[in-house]
Design a protein around this motif. Structure first.
Motif, mmCIF file in Angstrom:
data_model
loop_
_atom_site.group_PDB
_atom_site.id
_atom_site.type_symbol
_atom_site.label_atom_id
_atom_site.label_comp_id
_atom_site.label_asym_id
_atom_site.label_seq_id
_atom_site.Cartn_x
_atom_site.Cartn_y
_atom_site.Cartn_z
ATOM 1 N N VAL A 1 -6.718 5.695 10.531
ATOM 2 C CA VAL A 1 -5.507 5.910 11.345
ATOM 3 C C VAL A 1 -4.415 4.914 10.965
ATOM 4 O O VAL A 1 -3.243 5.289 10.814
ATOM 5 C CB VAL A 1 -5.844 5.816 12.852
ATOM 6 C CG1 VAL A 1 -4.574 5.727 13.700
ATOM 7 C CG2 VAL A 1 -6.672 7.028 13.286
ATOM 8 N N GLU A 2 -4.794 3.666 10.778
ATOM 9 C CA GLU A 2 -3.801 2.666 10.375
ATOM 10 C C GLU A 2 -3.247 2.979 8.983
ATOM 11 O O GLU A 2 -2.061 2.745 8.711
ATOM 12 C CB GLU A 2 -4.412 1.262 10.417
ATOM 13 C CG GLU A 2 -4.786 0.784 11.817
ATOM 14 C CD GLU A 2 -3.667 0.964 12.833
ATOM 15 O OE1 GLU A 2 -2.544 0.511 12.557
ATOM 16 O OE2 GLU A 2 -3.912 1.582 13.884
ATOM 17 N N SER A 3 -4.083 3.519 8.105
ATOM 18 C CA SER A 3 -3.620 3.921 6.775
ATOM 19 C C SER A 3 -2.635 5.078 6.882
ATOM 20 O O SER A 3 -1.596 5.092 6.208
ATOM 21 C CB SER A 3 -4.813 4.331 5.899
ATOM 22 O OG SER A 3 -5.637 3.218 5.608
ATOM 23 N N ILE A 4 -2.952 6.051 7.718
ATOM 24 C CA ILE A 4 -2.051 7.197 7.922
ATOM 25 C C ILE A 4 -0.692 6.711 8.422
ATOM 26 O O ILE A 4 0.365 7.143 7.936
ATOM 27 C CB ILE A 4 -2.681 8.205 8.906
ATOM 28 C CG1 ILE A 4 -3.882 8.904 8.251
ATOM 29 C CG2 ILE A 4 -1.650 9.238 9.373
ATOM 30 C CD1 ILE A 4 -4.777 9.657 9.219
ATOM 31 N N LYS A 5 -0.706 5.787 9.369
ATOM 32 C CA LYS A 5 0.555 5.253 9.903
ATOM 33 C C LYS A 5 1.319 4.503 8.812
ATOM 34 O O LYS A 5 2.555 4.576 8.741
ATOM 35 C CB LYS A 5 0.263 4.317 11.072
ATOM 36 C CG LYS A 5 -0.213 5.030 12.334
ATOM 37 C CD LYS A 5 -0.567 4.031 13.433
ATOM 38 C CE LYS A 5 -1.029 4.734 14.702
ATOM 39 N NZ LYS A 5 -1.436 3.775 15.764
ATOM 40 N N ASN A 6 0.596 3.781 7.958
ATOM 41 C CA ASN A 6 1.243 3.035 6.876
ATOM 42 C C ASN A 6 1.930 3.970 5.881
ATOM 43 O O ASN A 6 3.071 3.740 5.485
ATOM 44 C CB ASN A 6 0.210 2.184 6.146
ATOM 45 C CG ASN A 6 0.784 1.498 4.914
ATOM 46 O OD1 ASN A 6 1.455 0.487 5.003
ATOM 47 N ND2 ASN A 6 0.527 2.070 3.743
ATOM 48 N N CYS B 1 0.849 -1.197 0.000
ATOM 49 C CA CYS B 1 0.000 0.000 0.000
ATOM 50 C C CYS B 1 0.881 1.242 0.000
ATOM 51 O O CYS B 1 1.499 1.579 1.008
ATOM 52 C CB CYS B 1 -0.910 0.011 1.225
ATOM 53 S SG CYS B 1 -2.094 -1.341 1.275
ATOM 54 N N LYS B 2 0.971 1.889 -1.155
ATOM 55 C CA LYS B 2 1.762 3.117 -1.305
ATOM 56 C C LYS B 2 0.867 4.222 -1.834
ATOM 57 O O LYS B 2 -0.209 3.956 -2.385
ATOM 58 C CB LYS B 2 2.930 2.875 -2.262
ATOM 59 C CG LYS B 2 3.901 1.806 -1.777
ATOM 60 C CD LYS B 2 5.019 1.577 -2.794
ATOM 61 C CE LYS B 2 5.972 0.495 -2.296
ATOM 62 N NZ LYS B 2 7.047 0.205 -3.282
ATOM 63 N N ARG C 1 5.394 10.230 11.157
ATOM 64 C CA ARG C 1 5.069 11.648 10.925
ATOM 65 C C ARG C 1 3.641 11.938 11.362
ATOM 66 O O ARG C 1 2.717 11.194 11.052
ATOM 67 C CB ARG C 1 5.199 12.004 9.441
ATOM 68 C CG ARG C 1 6.603 12.001 8.900
ATOM 69 C CD ARG C 1 6.568 12.193 7.387
ATOM 70 N NE ARG C 1 6.123 13.523 6.999
ATOM 71 C CZ ARG C 1 5.767 13.850 5.757
ATOM 72 N NH1 ARG C 1 5.767 12.930 4.808
ATOM 73 N NH2 ARG C 1 5.384 15.081 5.475
ATOM 74 N N LYS C 2 3.461 13.041 12.069
ATOM 75 C CA LYS C 2 2.113 13.469 12.456
ATOM 76 C C LYS C 2 1.475 14.214 11.281
ATOM 77 O O LYS C 2 2.166 14.770 10.423
ATOM 78 C CB LYS C 2 2.176 14.394 13.672
ATOM 79 C CG LYS C 2 2.762 13.736 14.920
ATOM 80 C CD LYS C 2 1.764 12.816 15.577
ATOM 81 C CE LYS C 2 2.285 12.299 16.913
ATOM 82 N NZ LYS C 2 1.322 11.465 17.611
ATOM 83 N N ILE D 1 -5.332 1.193 3.535
ATOM 84 C CA ILE D 1 -4.874 -0.181 3.759
ATOM 85 C C ILE D 1 -6.048 -1.159 3.869
ATOM 86 O O ILE D 1 -5.854 -2.374 3.840
ATOM 87 C CB ILE D 1 -3.983 -0.299 5.014
ATOM 88 C CG1 ILE D 1 -4.749 0.126 6.278
ATOM 89 C CG2 ILE D 1 -2.721 0.523 4.860
ATOM 90 C CD1 ILE D 1 -4.029 -0.248 7.557
ATOM 91 N N TYR D 2 -7.257 -0.626 3.970
ATOM 92 C CA TYR D 2 -8.436 -1.487 4.024
ATOM 93 C C TYR D 2 -8.910 -1.925 2.638
ATOM 94 O O TYR D 2 -9.708 -2.855 2.517
ATOM 95 C CB TYR D 2 -9.590 -0.763 4.735
ATOM 96 C CG TYR D 2 -9.795 0.663 4.290
ATOM 97 C CD1 TYR D 2 -10.545 0.959 3.163
ATOM 98 C CD2 TYR D 2 -9.220 1.713 4.988
ATOM 99 C CE1 TYR D 2 -10.722 2.268 2.741
ATOM 100 C CE2 TYR D 2 -9.391 3.027 4.586
ATOM 101 C CZ TYR D 2 -10.145 3.306 3.460
ATOM 102 O OH TYR D 2 -10.302 4.609 3.035
#
Length: 423
Positions: free
Chosen positions: A313-318, A227-228, A323-324, A248-249
């Protein structure tokens, strides 16, 4: 001849009737229209999250196979035409106006006239019938059993993507109660696919599908996931898939769609491997972790409940690691927003809160207070355009990604503000 503007004005008039769950009005309306929904092969999709993506993926695959394919989805994020599509294209203003012209006198002759959504649902079925669709994919509006799309009597397949807590005021406070509503789309003798992980929901769905063949999604077949920001690639069984949809979902949504394809094949629908890969590659959906701008990075995500926000949130972390990010957020007051804010606070350095253009919307000041209580600096505004400009300016200065989320009702105004923003 009715104009498009007159058709929209009529729908705005019917919107004052509110949202009334139940099938009596839409059933009567369709009967007076000679039951157009009985003249088209239909696939019915519901679920707490992911149903829009799965609906879009399936319709694109069927189109790639060469079927004349209809799609009905809600809520629309730009204009009502988006809800009714044929072959991936929105219904034209002329066709839409003609449908409403024909439906209006029928609807208004009823003792208990239908709601806006019921009229739009009936219009979709009539359109697909007039255009002689081979198959149409129908997304539930809310719940399942009492949703106006649930007039479908014998679907090729019923899909329940998952069952999570959402719309508790309408559907109940427990997974079991919500599963009862969602499983209302199951029809005797027609196959059912469940893509969720909840054992409590599966128990309810299994009981409801005693007279139907129940399938579940085997996520162990999902591998090689990448997932990029440039796109999403993965393998599911024998399929090597590339899609442009981010989040990522999305591989999990795709696994549901691909499992649905296998069931449809077993039930006599011809769908080639090439059509699967081409259809998935062509699938696009506004407002689902959509990359709106690249410098600075701006993403709009329609997450509007705790389960959806967890995935965001998990996608943002991926995508962004440690980075915030900056958030621009507006929600409906009936959502579990304290839980959503708590989760988002893990990835946010600053929040700009707004009030979406909807009577159910939460005041932006209350949302800002919630972020501040969770240790995130927040500014609220009653002017979305100004908030977008402020957030963009801050994102560009700090070179930090901006994520807008909380409600699809915010999408149109957000995109308009993006186009006019000076920063």
């Amino acid at each position: 001849m009715m104009t498009y503007e007159e058709a929209i004005k009529y729908l705005e008039f019917t919107s004052k009737r509110g949202s009334c769950l139940g099938l009596s009005r839409v059933t009567e309306l369709l009967e007076r229209m000679d039951n157009p929904h009985k003249r088209v092969k239909l696939i019915h999709v519901t679920g707490t999250n992911g149903k829009g993506s799965v609906t879009k993926m399936l319709s694109c695959i069927l189109k790639a196979q060469g079927y004349k394919t209809g799609l009905f989805s809600s809520p629309f994020v730009t204009r009502v035409n988006e809800s009714i599509q044929l072959g991936g294209s929105e219904i034209s203003d002329r066709d839409f106006a003609d449908l409403i012209k024909d439906i209006m006198p029928v609807a208004e002759a009823m003792d208990n006239p239908p709601t806006e959504f019921e009229i739009t649902t009936a219009a979709a079925f009539e359109f697909f019938s007039r255009k002689k669709c081979d198959v149409a994919v129908i997304e539930c509006g809310l719940g399942g059993d009492t949703d106006s799309t649930n007039v479908i009597e014998a679907p090729l397949l019923s899909v329940i993507t998952n069952v999570e807590l959402d719309h508790s005021a309408f559907l109940g406070d427990t997974i079991e109660e919500i599963a009862e509503h969602k499983s209302g789309i199951i029809k005797s003798g027609c196959p059912v696919l469940f893509g969720g992980s909840s054992k409590a929901a599966l128990k309810v769905i299994t009981e409801k599908s005693r007279n139907s063949k129940l399938f579940t999604v085997d996520y162990s077949r999902l591998s090689n996931v990448s997932c990029k920001i440039s796109g999403t690639c993965f393998t599911f069984g024998e399929f090597d898939i590339s899609i442009s949809m981010l989040g990522i979902y999305q591989p999990y949504n795709a696994a549901i769609a691909l499992s649905a394809v296998e069931i449809l094949r077993e039930n006599g629908l011809e769908i080639s491997d090439n059509a699967v890969c081409e259809g998935m590659k062509n699938a696009r959906l506004n407002g689902r972790f959509e990359l709106v701008k690249e410098n600075p990075i701006v993403i709009f995500d329609g997450s509007h409940n705790p389960h959806g926000v967890n995935a965001a949130v998990e996608s943002i972390k991926n995508y962004f690691g440690s980075r915030k990010v900056i958030l621009l957020m507006g929600v409906m007051a009936d959502k579990e927003y304290p839980e959503m804010v708590k989760k988002l606070s893990e990835v946010a350095c600053k929040a700009f809160t707004v009030k979406p253009c909807n009577p159910r919307a939460l005041e932006s000041s209350l949302l800002a207070d919630e972020f501040i209580a969770n240790g995130v600096s927040a500014e609220f505004s009653t002017d979305l355009k100004k908030s977008v400009e402020k957030a963009l300016r801050y994102a560009k200065e700090k070179q930090i990604p901006l994520i807008a989320l909380g409600s699809l009702y915010m999408y149109s105004e957000f995109k308009a503000a993006m186009g006019k923003a000076v920063y």
